[in-house]
Scaffold this motif. Sequence first.
Motif, PDB file in Angstrom:
ATOM      1  N   THR A  14     -20.945  28.705 -38.012  1.00 54.55           N
ATOM      2  CA  THR A  14     -20.481  30.078 -37.772  1.00 54.55           C
ATOM      3  C   THR A  14     -19.954  30.232 -36.356  1.00 54.55           C
ATOM      4  OG1 THR A  14     -21.869  31.177 -39.425  1.00 54.55           O
ATOM      5  CG2 THR A  14     -21.249  32.479 -37.516  1.00 54.55           C
TER       6      THR A  14
ATOM      7  N   TYR B  17     -15.441  30.396 -47.640  1.00 57.52           N
ATOM      8  CA  TYR B  17     -16.569  30.688 -46.751  1.00 57.52           C
ATOM      9  C   TYR B  17     -16.360  30.032 -45.394  1.00 57.52           C
ATOM     10  CZ  TYR B  17     -21.324  30.730 -44.886  1.00 57.52           C
ATOM     11  OH  TYR B  17     -22.429  30.913 -44.091  1.00 57.52           O
ATOM     12  N   HIS B  18     -16.487  30.831 -44.338  1.00 64.26           N
ATOM     13  CA  HIS B  18     -16.351  30.318 -42.974  1.00 64.26           C
ATOM     14  C   HIS B  18     -17.489  30.799 -42.075  1.00 64.26           C
ATOM     15  CE1 HIS B  18     -12.309  28.866 -43.897  1.00 64.26           C
ATOM     16  NE2 HIS B  18     -11.994  30.067 -44.356  1.00 64.26           N
ATOM     17  N   GLY B  19     -18.654  31.050 -42.640  1.00 66.89           N
ATOM     18  CA  GLY B  19     -19.771  31.503 -41.838  1.00 66.89           C
ATOM     19  C   GLY B  19     -19.868  33.016 -41.755  1.00 66.89           C
ATOM     20  N   ALA B  20     -20.776  33.482 -40.890  1.00 62.17           N
ATOM     21  CA  ALA B  20     -21.135  34.896 -40.843  1.00 62.17           C
ATOM     22  C   ALA B  20     -20.502  35.622 -39.655  1.00 62.17           C
ATOM     23  CB  ALA B  20     -22.661  35.039 -40.801  1.00 62.17           C
ATOM     24  N   TYR B  21     -19.196  35.512 -39.518  1.00 61.73           N
ATOM     25  CA  TYR B  21     -18.428  36.232 -38.504  1.00 61.73           C
ATOM     26  C   TYR B  21     -17.576  37.242 -39.243  1.00 61.73           C
ATOM     27  CZ  TYR B  21     -15.218  36.815 -34.477  1.00 61.73           C
ATOM     28  OH  TYR B  21     -14.474  37.303 -33.426  1.00 61.73           O
TER      29      TYR B  21
ATOM     30  N   GLU C 258     -15.495  36.584 -42.805  1.00 62.79           N
ATOM     31  CA  GLU C 258     -16.172  36.929 -44.058  1.00 62.79           C
ATOM     32  C   GLU C 258     -15.315  37.772 -45.001  1.00 62.79           C
ATOM     33  OE1 GLU C 258     -20.865  37.318 -43.549  1.00 62.79           O
ATOM     34  OE2 GLU C 258     -19.772  38.714 -42.261  1.00 62.79           O
TER      35      GLU C 258
END
Length: 401
Positions: free
Chosen positions: A73, A99-103, A107
């Motif tokens: 992330t 999906y590319h993480g929790a940014y 998102e």
Amino acid sequence: MFDVDGRRFLDLNCNFTTLIHGHAFAPVVEALTHQLQRGSCFANPTESEIELAELLCERIPQVHRIRFVNTGTEAVLFAIKAARAFTGRSKIAKLEGAYHGAYDWAEVSLAAMPDDWGDPDAPSSTGVYRGMPASVLDDVVVLRFNDVESVRRLLLLHAQKLAAVILDPMPSRGGLIAPTPEFIAAVQDVARSSGILLIADEVLNLRQSFRGASVRYGLVPDLVTMGKIIGGGLPIGAIGGREDVMKMFDASAGQPLLPQGGTFSANPLSMTAGLVAMRHLDHAAFAHLEMLGNIVREGIGQTISNRGVPLCVTGAASLFRIHPMAQMPSDYREAYPGLAGVTLMKQLTRFFAESGIILPYGTAASISTQMACADAEFIIHVFTGFLDKYEDMLDAVDVCA
């Protein structure tokens, strides 16, 4: 892997593809034990940090400079920030369902659904959590994977405001589908001509070859985000790329254009584990992974063909994913399962667990270097047993399709 009741499992989750050498890989355990006796973290660089950086810069094309962070992330969020700092633009473009993480910006449209994903030629920007700011949605252009014409048109339409296109070469949650050469070419052509930076998110897919996934598909990125396998089982992330873009982080002459730091970034435990793990990922190791992956995908595919059931399998190298549909999907929307398909896939995961295999639901299954041909054949055997037991459910999927 063993659970608290003593049951034994072949693990195809591998902590979401991280453990490419399996659990408790002896060389990593030995190196970490030694490092713990010397210290777990310092506010200074260490030799292992430099050595891991050198290994990745030598191995991964387009990675001329690198910075370590703690998660995938963080790698993605700092890559996006670097693109903004370099271009002076604020918007990004990303793939629907990737999906590319929790940014926040990364998102957008991660979990788009048929009732909100909008026009197929101009996908809507959809939120992933309650309260996501509308301004975030406005700053993200959503693209469909492998849709050459709409991608070219949307990128050109927003080109003057786009800092970057972030592209997972084979999005796991998006279906684990290979990009077409025409799609890769279209994205790169528009990005280059419009001054848009291209970010390859290889946090998951770096495991596709000795030099990563971008090389496999002809992608030439400006920035690369990495994680998972480069940490040897410990938390890690990294941003690498062109020297001029990476200079956004440079503090040697004073305040950098983009400040970046973290208390545990480049800690010696993650650096040590990652260095040992990556050194053991030589050409022979990748050839072994490729061979096992081919056996599994071809075996499952042949079983599907022999039975005439409405399923298919996607993936590459050491990754595979089974889909509840007869036609091979080409993007996230086509890979989106109906209710009968969701029910079937959950039952597939349960059946595999009951048979001694941990198979992740809705994402990539992964093979590790510690597995052998017998393990690959066992996976195919269990899959065949599932078809024997759940023929009626397969008929329901066929009707819905």
